[in-house]
Design a protein around this motif. Structure first.
Motif, short mmCIF file in Angstrom:
data_model
loop_
_atom_site.label_atom_id
_atom_site.label_comp_id
_atom_site.label_asym_id
_atom_site.label_seq_id
_atom_site.Cartn_x
_atom_site.Cartn_y
_atom_site.Cartn_z
N MET A 250 0.86 -1.19 0.00
CA MET A 250 0.00 0.00 0.00
C MET A 250 0.89 1.24 0.00
O MET A 250 1.78 1.37 0.84
N SER A 251 0.66 2.16 -0.93
CA SER A 251 1.51 3.34 -1.05
C SER A 251 0.98 4.51 -0.25
O SER A 251 1.48 5.63 -0.36
N TYR A 252 -0.04 4.29 0.57
CA TYR A 252 -0.63 5.39 1.34
C TYR A 252 0.11 5.59 2.65
O TYR A 252 0.61 4.65 3.25
N ASP A 253 0.14 6.85 3.10
CA ASP A 253 0.60 7.11 4.45
C ASP A 253 -0.44 7.91 5.24
O ASP A 253 -0.26 8.19 6.41
N LYS A 254 -1.55 8.27 4.55
CA LYS A 254 -2.63 9.00 5.22
C LYS A 254 -3.95 8.25 4.98
O LYS A 254 -4.18 7.73 3.88
N VAL A 255 -4.79 8.21 6.00
CA VAL A 255 -6.13 7.63 5.87
C VAL A 255 -7.13 8.66 6.38
O VAL A 255 -6.99 9.20 7.49
N TYR A 256 -8.13 8.96 5.55
CA TYR A 256 -9.15 9.94 5.89
C TYR A 256 -10.51 9.24 5.90
O TYR A 256 -10.88 8.57 4.93
N LEU A 257 -11.25 9.36 7.02
CA LEU A 257 -12.51 8.64 7.18
C LEU A 257 -13.69 9.61 7.26
O LEU A 257 -13.71 10.50 8.12
N ILE A 258 -14.63 9.45 6.36
CA ILE A 258 -15.84 10.28 6.33
C ILE A 258 -16.95 9.50 7.04
O ILE A 258 -17.47 8.52 6.51
N GLY A 259 -17.28 9.98 8.25
CA GLY A 259 -18.17 9.23 9.13
C GLY A 259 -17.37 8.51 10.19
O GLY A 259 -17.71 7.42 10.63
N ILE A 260 -16.29 9.14 10.63
CA ILE A 260 -15.29 8.50 11.51
C ILE A 260 -15.86 8.10 12.87
O ILE A 260 -15.33 7.23 13.54
N GLY A 261 -16.97 8.72 13.28
CA GLY A 261 -17.53 8.45 14.60
C GLY A 261 -18.38 7.21 14.69
O GLY A 261 -18.80 6.82 15.79
N GLY A 262 -18.67 6.57 13.58
CA GLY A 262 -19.44 5.33 13.60
C GLY A 262 -18.66 4.22 14.29
O GLY A 262 -17.42 4.24 14.32
N ILE A 263 -19.37 3.24 14.83
CA ILE A 263 -18.69 2.21 15.61
C ILE A 263 -17.72 1.41 14.75
O ILE A 263 -16.60 1.11 15.17
N GLY A 264 -18.10 1.07 13.52
CA GLY A 264 -17.20 0.33 12.64
C GLY A 264 -16.09 1.20 12.07
O GLY A 264 -14.93 0.76 11.94
N MET A 265 -16.41 2.45 11.76
CA MET A 265 -15.42 3.36 11.21
C MET A 265 -14.35 3.72 12.24
O MET A 265 -13.16 3.81 11.93
N SER A 266 -14.77 3.92 13.49
CA SER A 266 -13.79 4.27 14.52
C SER A 266 -12.82 3.12 14.77
O SER A 266 -11.65 3.35 15.10
N ALA A 267 -13.29 1.89 14.62
CA ALA A 267 -12.39 0.73 14.76
C ALA A 267 -11.33 0.77 13.66
O ALA A 267 -10.14 0.52 13.92
N LEU A 268 -11.73 1.08 12.44
CA LEU A 268 -10.76 1.20 11.35
C LEU A 268 -9.77 2.34 11.61
O LEU A 268 -8.57 2.21 11.35
N ALA A 269 -10.28 3.46 12.12
CA ALA A 269 -9.39 4.59 12.43
C ALA A 269 -8.31 4.15 13.43
O ALA A 269 -7.13 4.46 13.26
N ARG A 270 -8.72 3.41 14.44
CA ARG A 270 -7.76 2.94 15.45
C ARG A 270 -6.76 1.95 14.84
O ARG A 270 -5.58 1.97 15.17
N ASP B 155 -11.94 21.42 2.51
CA ASP B 155 -10.56 21.90 2.58
C ASP B 155 -9.72 21.15 3.60
O ASP B 155 -8.48 21.23 3.58
N LEU B 156 -10.37 20.39 4.50
CA LEU B 156 -9.63 19.64 5.50
C LEU B 156 -9.28 18.22 5.04
O LEU B 156 -8.56 17.50 5.73
N VAL B 157 -9.77 17.83 3.87
CA VAL B 157 -9.36 16.54 3.30
C VAL B 157 -7.91 16.67 2.84
O VAL B 157 -7.56 17.66 2.17
N PRO B 158 -7.02 15.74 3.18
CA PRO B 158 -5.62 15.86 2.74
C PRO B 158 -5.53 16.06 1.22
O PRO B 158 -6.23 15.39 0.45
N GLU B 159 -4.69 16.98 0.80
CA GLU B 159 -4.57 17.30 -0.63
C GLU B 159 -3.72 16.29 -1.40
O GLU B 159 -3.79 16.21 -2.62
N ASP B 160 -2.94 15.50 -0.68
CA ASP B 160 -2.03 14.54 -1.31
C ASP B 160 -2.80 13.29 -1.75
O ASP B 160 -2.84 12.28 -1.06
N LYS B 161 -3.43 13.37 -2.93
CA LYS B 161 -4.33 12.30 -3.39
C LYS B 161 -3.60 10.98 -3.55
O LYS B 161 -4.14 9.91 -3.24
N ALA B 162 -2.38 11.02 -4.03
CA ALA B 162 -1.66 9.79 -4.35
C ALA B 162 -1.35 8.97 -3.10
O ALA B 162 -1.20 7.75 -3.18
#
Length: 451
Positions: free
Chosen positions: A1-21, A58-65
């Motif tokens: 995986m070439s990513y170093d940033k993960v952005y979650l839309i709906g981060i407060g959901g029970i399943g999404m927060s687990a992924l964030a962690r 504007d708070l979504v990371p700009e580094d798309k790649a």
């Protein structure tokens, strides 16, 4: 995986927060958006994850790649942040796809079912952790043993709750799976019960090792290439079941667990109620199938504290008990009410219920009324809409009018605390629902403890 940033839309959901962690643990830079602050989002911020509550493209990371964007289907399609990432060249995946990719390289133990999956998967994770076998776990609730919905380990085992909403569970290919129940639900997605059944059978076809199914569900041996076992609390036709059941004064079950390989005697369930005892049979079946020793399974089951908002007791006194439960489907309500009756057979039972979703209320009004008629007194609140717009003619009244409980009242949630202040409930008080009824847990607890 070439990513170093993960952005979650709906981060407060029970399943999404687990992924964030999970991604934070793995060293990614993690941030995200949710509509409202909650205990979950506050915890994420404490753990070093940036969370905001306004639609801010504007708070979504700009580094798309180098940014992976994960979103939940509960997010409206016209949200500015979601529009930006879906039209702007980002790699965007649903939560279920992300979970599927994470678990694909591991031994996935998945628990599906229209109810029972959160407690069962959390208990499986506890057995694996407590026994020293270890696992990572993506849970649909907060484990009371660990205070989180995400367990991390360097073990090859990943325990995942397999959610049927939006057919999410079809992204998983488990080594061992449990199906706890196949009831009509999410008909706004599926349309018919036949389509729900088809989806569960499709999930079963993706299990490679062992499928453990609740006895009687419409998923049979011919629907899976895996080894097929059944379980039940006390039906001896199942491969795994409890015999010689006794119930303690606190409602905890003790039984001998019958398995295809013999009997595991004197299993003591750490959490009270019939529904928890049956979930224990399923979780123990998974652990024993994997190869965990019987004594280690028994020790873990006895020390299991349960899941927040699953028959969770907040006040236990001779004059009043207050329990909170996430039940939001008629079958879940019926099971939870039966368990509470088991625990406190002589006490008056008052239930406060907040219906969840207009479509679910419309589709199951008769079934909700039947389940709720089993309490002595019902306090029914207005519908929590979640992701839905109102439907003309669909209100809590269509349930209320059909409830036959001896006492019933229909109020707005803003009136609830005043009512409880005036009435001083006795016996057993229980809050039910998947909406924001959990916001009342603390004030109700304080009210009752002050007496």
């Amino acid at each position: 995986m070439s990513y170093d940033k993960v952005y979650l839309i709906g981060i407060g959901g029970i399943g999404m927060s687990a992924l964030a962690r999970y991604f934070k643990f793995k060293g990614f830079e993690v941030s995200g958006y949710d509509r409202t602050p909650s205990e979950l989002t506050e915890k994420l911020i404490e753990e070093g994850i940036a969370v905001h509550y306004e639609d801010r493209p504007d708070l979504v990371p700009e580094d798309k790649a180098h940014t992976l964007v994960i979103y939940t289907p509960a997010i409206p399609a016209d949200l500015g942040e979601l529009v930006k990432v879906t039209t702007g060249g980002y790699n965007v995946v649903k939560r279920s796809r992300a979970l599927g990719e994470i678990t694909r390289g591991q031994q996935c133990l998945a628990v599906s079912g229209t109810h029972g999956k959160t407690t069962t998967s959390t208990l499986i994770a506890h057995i694996f952790t407590d026994s020293g076998e270890g696992c990572s776990a993506f849970l649909g609730g907060i484990s009371r043993n660990y205070g989180t919905n995400m367990l991390m380990s360097h073990s090859e085992v990943a325990v995942a709750e397999a959610d049927e909403f939006d057919r999410s569970f079809l992204q998983l290919f488990p080594t061992i799976a449990v199906i706890t129940s196949v009831d009509p639900d999410h008909l706004d997605i599926y349309g018919t019960y036949e389509k729900v059944t088809e989806a569960f059978r499709a999930f079963a076809s993706q299990v490679s090792g062992t499928l453990i199914a609740k006895l009687g569900i419409p998923v049979k041996k011919e629907h899976t290439p895996a080894k097929y076992y059944t379980y039940h609390l006390d039906n001896s036709e199942a491969d795994f079941y409890a015999s010689g059941i006794t119930v303690t004064q606190t409602g905890n079950y003790v039984f001998d667990l019958v398995t295809p390989w013999g009997i595991l005697p004197e299993v003591k369930v750490g959490t009270p109620g019939r529904v928890n005892a049956e979930n224990t049979v399923a979780a123990a079946a998974v652990a024993l199938t994997w190869g965990i020793k019987g004594e280690a399974v028994k020790k873990a089951v006895a020390s299991f504290l349960g899941v927040k908002r699953r028959l969770e007791a907040h006040v236990l006194r001779p004059d009043i008990c207050f329990i909170d439960d996430y039940a939001h489907h008629p079958a879940e309500l019926a099971a939870a009410i039966a368990s509470i009756r088991d625990m406190f057979p002589e006490r008056k039972l008052t239930a406060i219920f907040q219906p969840h979703l207009y479509t679910r209320t419309r589709d199951f009004a008769d079934e909700f009324a039947e389940s709720l008629s089993a309490v002595d007194r019902l306090i029914l609140l207005d519908i929590y809409p979640a992701r839905e717009e109102p439907i003309p003619g669909v209100t809590s009244e269509i349930i209320f009018s059909k409830v036959t409980a001896a006492e019933k009242i229909l109020i707005r949630k803003e009136e609830l605390m005043d009512l409880l202040e005036r009435e001083r409930p006795e016996g057993v008080l229980v809050t039910f629902g998947a909406g924001n009824i959990d916001r009342f847990i603390e004030p109700i607890t304080k009210l009752l403890e002050a007496r």
